[in-house]
Design an enzyme around this catalytic site. Sequence first.
Site, PDB file in Angstrom:
ATOM      1  N   LYS A 106       0.832  -1.212   0.000  1.00  0.00           N
ATOM      2  CA  LYS A 106       0.000   0.000   0.000  1.00  0.00           C
ATOM      3  C   LYS A 106       0.866   1.262   0.000  1.00  0.00           C
ATOM      4  CE  LYS A 106      -2.107  -1.150   3.823  1.00  0.00           C
ATOM      5  NZ  LYS A 106      -1.427  -2.425   4.072  1.00  0.00           N
ATOM      6  N   ARG A 134      -9.752   0.839   8.878  1.00  0.00           N
ATOM      7  CA  ARG A 134      -9.217  -0.491   9.149  1.00  0.00           C
ATOM      8  C   ARG A 134     -10.193  -1.335   9.966  1.00  0.00           C
ATOM      9  NH1 ARG A 134      -3.472   0.406   8.670  1.00  0.00           N
ATOM     10  NH2 ARG A 134      -2.225  -1.422   9.139  1.00  0.00           N
ATOM     11  N   ARG A 181      11.457  -5.200   5.189  1.00  0.00           N
ATOM     12  CA  ARG A 181      11.113  -3.785   4.991  1.00  0.00           C
ATOM     13  C   ARG A 181      12.045  -2.883   5.784  1.00  0.00           C
ATOM     14  NH1 ARG A 181       5.036  -1.983   5.384  1.00  0.00           N
ATOM     15  NH2 ARG A 181       5.091  -3.134   7.354  1.00  0.00           N
ATOM     16  N   ARG A 196      11.074  -1.053  11.431  1.00  0.00           N
ATOM     17  CA  ARG A 196       9.987  -0.781  12.377  1.00  0.00           C
ATOM     18  C   ARG A 196       9.968  -1.836  13.472  1.00  0.00           C
ATOM     19  NH1 ARG A 196       4.712  -0.042   8.616  1.00  0.00           N
ATOM     20  NH2 ARG A 196       3.810  -1.112  10.395  1.00  0.00           N
ATOM     21  N   ARG A 220      -0.349  -9.169  13.524  1.00  0.00           N
ATOM     22  CA  ARG A 220      -0.932  -8.152  12.643  1.00  0.00           C
ATOM     23  C   ARG A 220      -1.734  -8.788  11.511  1.00  0.00           C
ATOM     24  NH1 ARG A 220       4.215  -5.282  11.259  1.00  0.00           N
ATOM     25  NH2 ARG A 220       3.056  -4.174   9.661  1.00  0.00           N
TER      26      ARG A 220
HETATM   27  P1  ADP Z   1       2.146  -1.888   3.223  1.00  0.00           P
HETATM   28  O1  ADP Z   1       2.108  -0.381   3.232  1.00  0.00           O
HETATM   29  O2  ADP Z   1       0.957  -2.484   2.518  1.00  0.00           O
HETATM   30  O3  ADP Z   1       2.361  -2.477   4.580  1.00  0.00           O
HETATM   31  P2  ADP Z   1       4.744  -1.551   1.868  1.00  0.00           P
HETATM   32  O4  ADP Z   1       4.454  -0.710   0.682  1.00  0.00           O
HETATM   33  O5  ADP Z   1       5.432  -0.928   3.017  1.00  0.00           O
HETATM   34  O6  ADP Z   1       3.410  -2.312   2.343  1.00  0.00           O
HETATM   35  O7  ADP Z   1       5.598  -2.813   1.354  1.00  0.00           O
HETATM   36  C1  ADP Z   1       6.070  -3.806   2.253  1.00  0.00           C
HETATM   37  C2  ADP Z   1       7.468  -4.263   1.829  1.00  0.00           C
HETATM   38  O8  ADP Z   1       7.408  -4.948   0.571  1.00  0.00           O
HETATM   39  C3  ADP Z   1       8.463  -3.126   1.610  1.00  0.00           C
HETATM   40  O9  ADP Z   1       9.725  -3.573   2.000  1.00  0.00           O
HETATM   41  C4  ADP Z   1       8.398  -2.872   0.104  1.00  0.00           C
HETATM   42  O10 ADP Z   1       9.635  -2.353  -0.368  1.00  0.00           O
HETATM   43  C5  ADP Z   1       8.130  -4.266  -0.436  1.00  0.00           C
HETATM   44  N1  ADP Z   1       7.249  -4.285  -1.624  1.00  0.00           N
HETATM   45  C6  ADP Z   1       6.175  -3.490  -1.877  1.00  0.00           C
HETATM   46  N2  ADP Z   1       5.587  -3.822  -3.047  1.00  0.00           N
HETATM   47  C7  ADP Z   1       6.301  -4.864  -3.544  1.00  0.00           C
HETATM   48  C8  ADP Z   1       6.199  -5.668  -4.752  1.00  0.00           C
HETATM   49  N3  ADP Z   1       5.217  -5.458  -5.644  1.00  0.00           N
HETATM   50  N4  ADP Z   1       7.091  -6.657  -4.931  1.00  0.00           N
HETATM   51  C9  ADP Z   1       8.071  -6.881  -4.018  1.00  0.00           C
HETATM   52  N5  ADP Z   1       8.236  -6.163  -2.881  1.00  0.00           N
HETATM   53  C10 ADP Z   1       7.361  -5.165  -2.640  1.00  0.00           C
HETATM   54  P1  ADP Z   2       0.994  -1.873   7.690  1.00  0.00           P
HETATM   55  O1  ADP Z   2       2.307  -1.754   7.019  1.00  0.00           O
HETATM   56  O2  ADP Z   2       0.863  -3.070   8.560  1.00  0.00           O
HETATM   57  O3  ADP Z   2      -0.169  -1.750   6.778  1.00  0.00           O
HETATM   58  P2  ADP Z   2       0.661   0.735   9.064  1.00  0.00           P
HETATM   59  O4  ADP Z   2       1.878   1.531   8.997  1.00  0.00           O
HETATM   60  O5  ADP Z   2      -0.482   1.111   8.191  1.00  0.00           O
HETATM   61  O6  ADP Z   2       1.051  -0.784   8.837  1.00  0.00           O
HETATM   62  O7  ADP Z   2       0.130   0.679  10.573  1.00  0.00           O
HETATM   63  C1  ADP Z   2       0.980   0.359  11.645  1.00  0.00           C
HETATM   64  C2  ADP Z   2       0.180   0.286  12.937  1.00  0.00           C
HETATM   65  O8  ADP Z   2      -0.441   1.552  13.198  1.00  0.00           O
HETATM   66  C3  ADP Z   2      -0.966  -0.719  12.934  1.00  0.00           C
HETATM   67  O9  ADP Z   2      -0.545  -2.025  13.253  1.00  0.00           O
HETATM   68  C4  ADP Z   2      -1.883  -0.119  14.012  1.00  0.00           C
HETATM   69  O10 ADP Z   2      -1.382  -0.371  15.322  1.00  0.00           O
HETATM   70  C5  ADP Z   2      -1.727   1.378  13.754  1.00  0.00           C
HETATM   71  N1  ADP Z   2      -2.737   1.851  12.798  1.00  0.00           N
HETATM   72  C6  ADP Z   2      -2.530   2.346  11.557  1.00  0.00           C
HETATM   73  N2  ADP Z   2      -3.678   2.694  10.966  1.00  0.00           N
HETATM   74  C7  ADP Z   2      -4.672   2.403  11.860  1.00  0.00           C
HETATM   75  C8  ADP Z   2      -6.097   2.525  11.834  1.00  0.00           C
HETATM   76  N3  ADP Z   2      -6.757   3.007  10.787  1.00  0.00           N
HETATM   77  N4  ADP Z   2      -6.767   2.127  12.952  1.00  0.00           N
HETATM   78  C9  ADP Z   2      -6.133   1.646  14.023  1.00  0.00           C
HETATM   79  N5  ADP Z   2      -4.811   1.492  14.099  1.00  0.00           N
HETATM   80  C10 ADP Z   2      -4.073   1.878  13.031  1.00  0.00           C
END
Ligand code: ADP
Ligand code: ADP
Length: 208
Positions: A13, A88, A122, A152, A163
Amino acid sequence: MKVVLLGPPGAGKGTQAMRIAKEYQLAHISTGDIFRQNLRENTELGKLAKSYMDQGQLVPDDVTIAMVLDRLQKDDCQNGYLLDGFPRTVAQAKAFDETTKIDVALDIEAPDELLVRRIAGRRMCSCGATYHVDWLNGKTTCDVCGKELYQRDDDREETVYKRLMVYKEQTAPLIDHYAQAGVLKSVDGAQDVEKVYEEIKKVLDGIA
Ligand code: ADP
Ligand code: ADP
Ligand code: ZN
């Protein structure tokens, strides 16, 4: 254009949001980034959020909803925005529905084993940029702003499974919620970053 990004942790995302926001000139609102910013600044919100984030739990709905609705009032959101990580829970989605009609909920899907690998590798920058160790070739600083990258706390293996479980229980029901509202589009997040982005662009260009 008002876009909600759905999908499990690690689906990509944040990675896709950076590209979409730039190309479509949308404000990128990541609730995770806002919580992490508060954590770094040691605010009351940051202290509260940390106790949940460290456990892989969601921050309570009332706090999160108020924070997002407040953020969406700012000027940069007037030309549209991209919500990354909100809503969420069904309660968050319902509260948000009362204020706003979104154009599309984009669901990025990927299988669990892929999510675990992506999250484990990541690396983050405090500017919001996201990397993966597989592509960093030993580099430890951010291409965008030059700051040092970090892992993180909640990306460690113990928390990741929690998660994923929380996602399935509390967030996955939103897929149905937005399908019923007629705004759901799904893309296959298991592909290369570029391929995923191409799919997303097709969806967004069909709306704009
Ligand atoms: P989210 O926001 O959904 O948690 P991220 O965008 O942070 O996911 O991506 C999670 C990890 O996977 C990061 O280390 C990112 O660089 C990697 N990543 C994201 N998209 C891809 C993809 N299409 N193929 C391989 N690795 C990816
Ligand atoms: P991910 O890469 O897992 O998608 P985020 O960076 O979006 O992670 O979120 C990290 C953490 O922040 C979540 O595990 C939760 O604790 C908190 N968080 C983020 N967005 C929300 C939301 N909309 N509602 C509740 N908690 C949230
Ligand atoms: Zn950076």
